[in-house]
Scaffold this active site. Structure first.
Site, PDB file in Angstrom:
ATOM      1  N   CYS A  65       2.957   1.727   3.109  1.00 37.47           N
ATOM      2  CA  CYS A  65       4.077   0.772   3.170  1.00 37.47           C
ATOM      3  C   CYS A  65       5.235   1.261   2.297  1.00 37.47           C
ATOM      4  O   CYS A  65       6.394   1.200   2.698  1.00 37.47           O
ATOM      5  CB  CYS A  65       3.626  -0.608   2.714  1.00 37.47           C
ATOM      6  SG  CYS A  65       2.301  -1.313   3.724  1.00 37.47           S
TER       7      CYS A  65
ATOM      8  N   CYS B  15       0.834  -1.203   0.000  1.00 35.12           N
ATOM      9  CA  CYS B  15       0.000   0.000   0.000  1.00 35.12           C
ATOM     10  C   CYS B  15       0.875   1.262   0.000  1.00 35.12           C
ATOM     11  O   CYS B  15       2.089   1.184   0.181  1.00 35.12           O
ATOM     12  CB  CYS B  15      -0.921   0.006   1.215  1.00 35.12           C
ATOM     13  SG  CYS B  15      -0.051   0.168   2.787  1.00 35.12           S
TER      14      CYS B  15
END
Length: 76
Positions: free
Chosen positions: A13, A10
């Protein structure tokens, strides 16, 4: 030093991964940085909310994107 970034890819991240790389470069320390995207491996750390940051096997952050300065402090 081994640093694992726990996350499935994501935006948060990826942002944490970039900040970790900048912090390692800024600190001048040698570190092996690895991105862990396998949900089973992430759960083995007991992390239920990503991104997670693991330094030398110890979970030091869960569920937030640390700043470069915060990561530098964790690297000691």
């Amino acid at each position: 030093m081994k640093i694992d970034i726990l996350g499935t890819g994501c935006a948060k991240c990826r942002a944490l991964e970039e900040n970790v790389k900048k912090a390692v470069a800024q600190s001048g320390k040698f570190a092996q940085v690895e991105k862990v995207e396998d949900i089973t491996k992430i759960m083995e750390y007991g992390v239920m909310s990503t991104p997670g940051l693991v330094i030398d096997g110890k979970v030091v952050s869960v569920g937030k994107v640390l700043s470069v300065d915060e990561i530098v402090k964790l690297l000691g």
